[in-house]
Design a protein around this motif. Structure first.
Motif, short mmCIF file in Angstrom:
data_model
loop_
_atom_site.label_atom_id
_atom_site.label_comp_id
_atom_site.label_asym_id
_atom_site.label_seq_id
_atom_site.Cartn_x
_atom_site.Cartn_y
_atom_site.Cartn_z
N GLY A 364 44.86 41.93 38.41
CA GLY A 364 44.68 40.86 39.38
C GLY A 364 45.58 39.66 39.12
O GLY A 364 46.16 39.09 40.05
N LEU A 365 45.70 39.28 37.87
CA LEU A 365 46.54 38.13 37.52
C LEU A 365 48.02 38.42 37.76
O LEU A 365 48.77 37.56 38.23
N LEU A 366 48.45 39.65 37.45
CA LEU A 366 49.84 40.01 37.74
C LEU A 366 50.12 39.95 39.23
O LEU A 366 51.17 39.45 39.66
N GLY A 367 49.19 40.46 40.02
CA GLY A 367 49.35 40.41 41.47
C GLY A 367 49.36 38.98 42.00
O GLY A 367 50.13 38.64 42.91
N TRP A 368 48.53 38.12 41.40
CA TRP A 368 48.47 36.73 41.85
C TRP A 368 49.77 36.00 41.51
O TRP A 368 50.29 35.23 42.32
N VAL A 369 50.33 36.28 40.33
CA VAL A 369 51.59 35.64 39.93
C VAL A 369 52.74 36.13 40.80
O VAL A 369 53.59 35.34 41.25
N ALA A 370 52.78 37.45 41.05
CA ALA A 370 53.89 38.03 41.80
C ALA A 370 53.73 37.87 43.31
O ALA A 370 54.69 38.03 44.06
N SER A 373 50.53 43.11 45.04
CA SER A 373 49.94 44.02 44.08
C SER A 373 51.03 44.77 43.30
O SER A 373 51.94 45.33 43.89
N ILE A 374 50.94 44.73 41.99
CA ILE A 374 51.92 45.42 41.14
C ILE A 374 51.30 46.64 40.47
O ILE A 374 51.92 47.70 40.41
N LEU A 375 50.09 46.48 39.95
CA LEU A 375 49.39 47.58 39.30
C LEU A 375 48.14 47.94 40.09
O LEU A 375 47.46 47.06 40.63
N ASN A 376 47.84 49.23 40.16
CA ASN A 376 46.60 49.67 40.77
C ASN A 376 45.43 49.21 39.90
O ASN A 376 45.40 49.46 38.69
N ALA A 377 44.47 48.51 40.51
CA ALA A 377 43.37 47.92 39.74
C ALA A 377 42.54 48.98 39.03
O ALA A 377 42.11 48.80 37.89
#
Length: 591
Positions: A364-370, A373-377
């Motif tokens: 979730g944090l990676l997706g928020w920064v980028a 969505s980068i990784l499947n949760a």
């Protein structure tokens, strides 16, 4: 005296056990297929005990917290204050139980310590206490898992079987690993994970000779649990996209994060335990801990028990990142409080639950920064589950196989293994212990795994020394010494002082050197007068003493300084090499 000899011989035969049991033990020692059959029986027994303990703990939870039949404690709706009072009451019950069994008067030996230091020998009384403490702690809602009780019971069953049949030390260790692994296999419905747990956690090495019995026991344990109605542990997560190089790098970062969190949790437990022991009476610790747990449970019941239901709820539901972060912090604090204030249990499943939260939060944090969505949760939760459990338990292949068994997702296995190995490497480098061996370290033990080092502890200076060495008073003249010990008669003589205490060692060669005053006392030639061994020093400490003294021989003395024997460095080194070769032969199954 002579008529008593047949009676004594008969008594000794009875102590050795029935003839058929001795015969059966001999067959098991010599026929490998019979040893595998014994491991299967142990695995079935371990599976049955696992089901029984789990059912007992869940029954206690349902009765005390008034839960619906299909609901587990960590998945319950918000609790009312009468239900929250169960936690401090549970602390009081645990205190009473400890008083009744006198648990604090001795250190309880688990399967890991038994295999590392005692050749697989486990105490039935100790195991009953560990299981009782764990079931009470979990049943009253403390944030601990039942895995400690499962592995303890399976290991005990194996240990008793091995010693009844008079099996070799290496065979008993293998059997204890098989029993504990079968219990874990039964708990999770994952025989491969149970087998790897036996190798990585309880035996301490992957041994060719142990593959067949350990795997057979794990299969038997898992099948027994399934036949008794236990549903295999399955986590239904959405299958994410194929993982490429960049994804592996990101999951490697998740492994680093989990390693640091795992170290923080383990140190937090140790710090909390030390502080509470220093500032609270022993009887009050579980009660105060239960009250603190009640406060955390008022925020969310997900912090209670091991967290089985909470894990499924948080994975399947789409929850905000802030909620995940809050539950992560609360659950970690609950585990630290539970173990630090004297509740008994394991961090195995708690670390699995915490790992899913870390993975979910990481994605979730990676997706928020980028901004996307980068990784499947779901995948990140599974990778985090394995990586954090590896940081705490210390078994990368066990956790990889557990995730594979739980998800059936082969495409995710590579990322899980990569993150697990990263986590394991960092924990070994920065911390050096798993949770079980860390607690042993705090007790003063030096072991870092279940690898067999018991022979090091038992091979002491007192056992290796040559008794009744040549001893003379230190005030004996050199002339008299030469007369009593001509050249070639012996290689060394121990000297004593006026009150019969150790005063050094003299070589006859030095005493026969020309130019010496024959009237002088031989004590003037003594060496190593301030260097000696005590009989309780193990072989590793003895070798360190020889390295520091730079001597070929040292005396062994008691607390009063009286000479007990003599030990040479050559003999110690030879014994050490012999024991290493013996351990190597056992490792590869050379009987």
């Amino acid at each position: 005296m002579t008529p008593m000899l047949p009676i004594i011989a008969k008594a000794r035969r009875r102590l050795r056990g029935p003839a058929w049991l001795r015969w059966l033990g001999g067959q098991v020692r010599s026929v490998e297929i019979l040893f595998v059959a014994l491991a299967i029986l142990v695995g079935m027994g371990a599976g049955g005990l696992t089901v029984m303990q789990g059912a007992l703990a869940r029954t206690v939870q349902h009765l005390l917290f008034d839960l619906p039949e299909s609901v587990r404690l960590s998945g319950a709706p918000p609790l009312h204050w009468p239900q929250l009072l169960v936690l401090p009451i549970g602390g009081a019950v645990l205190v009473l139980f400890n008083r009744l069994v006198r648990a604090r008067r001795r250190s309880l030996v688990d399967a890991v310590e038994a295999n590392a230091l005692h050749g697989g020998r486990m105490s039935a009384a100790d195991s009953a206490v560990v299981s009782g403490q764990t079931i009470l702690s979990n049943g009253f809602g403390a944030s601990v898992g039942l895995e400690a009780a499962y592995a303890q019971a399976g290991g005990l069953l194996a240990s008793l079987a091995g010693h009844w049949l008079k099996l070799r030390r290496g065979d008993v260790r293998t059997l204890v690993g098989a029993g504990s692994g079968a219990a874990i296999a039964a708990a999770f419905g994952a025989p491969i994970a149970g087998a790897f747990y036996a190798f990585e956690v309880v035996i301490g090495a992957y041994t060719p000779a142990a593959i067949a019995p350990v795997v057979a026991a794990a299969l038997a344990g898992a099948q027994t649990a399934r036949r008794l109605g236990v549903v295999p542990y399955i986590v239904n997560v959405q299958r994410g996209p194929e993982i490429h190089t960049f994804g592996y790098l990101l999951y490697g970062g998740l492994g680093v994060t989990c390693a640091l969190i795992g170290i923080a949790i383990m140190r937090g437990v140790a710090l909390m335990e030390a502080r509470t022991r220093a500032h609270l009476p022993g009887w009050s610790r579980p009660i105060v801990g239960g009250a603190l747990m009640a406060g955390l449970a008022a925020l969310s019941p997900q912090v209670l028990s091991a967290g089985h239901s909470a894990l499924h709820i948080d994975i399947m539901a789409s929850v905000p990142i802030a909620f995940v972060a809050g539950i992560l912090l609360a659950k970690a604090l609950a585990s630290i409080v539970s173990l630090g204030f004297g509740f008994r249990g394991g961090l195995f499943f708690a670390s699995l639950f915490l790992g899913t939260l870390v993975g979910h939060l990481y994605a979730g944090l990676l997706g928020w920064v980028a901004g996307q969505s980068i990784l499947n949760a779901g995948n990140a939760a599974m990778v985090g589950m394995a990586a954090l459990a590896v940081a705490v338990v210390g078994a990368p292949f066990t956790m990889t196989m557990l995730v594979l068994s739980a998800t059936g997702n082969f495409s995710l296995t590579g990322a899980v293994l990569a993150a697990s190995l990263v986590s394991s490497t960092i924990v070994r480098q920065l911390f050096g212990y798993s949770f079980s061996t860390w607690r042993l370290h705090l007790r003063g033990e030096t072991i870092r795994s279940a690898r067999d080092v018991g022979w090091v502890k038992t091979l002491t200076a007192g056992r290796m020394m040559r008794r009744q060495p040549n001893i003379v008073p230190g005030d004996t003249s050199i002339a008299e010494f030469r007369r009593r010990f001509p050249l070639g008669s012996t290689s060394r003589v121990v000297l004593t002082d006026a009150v019969d205490r150790y005063a050094g060692i003299v070589s006859p060669i030095a005493a026969h050197t020309e130019g010496l005053d024959a009237a002088e006392p031989v004590a003037t030639l003594a060496g190593a007068a301030d260097m000696a061994l005590t009989p309780d020093l193990d072989i590793a400490a003895v070798m360190r003493q020889f390295d520091a003294a730079q001597r070929d021989e040292l005396a062994v003395i008691d607390r009063d300084g009286h000479v007990l024997g003599l030990l040479t460095e050559a003999h110690v080194r030879r014994r050490y090499v012999d024991e290493l070769e013996k351990a190597q032969r056992e490792l590869f199954g050379e009987r």
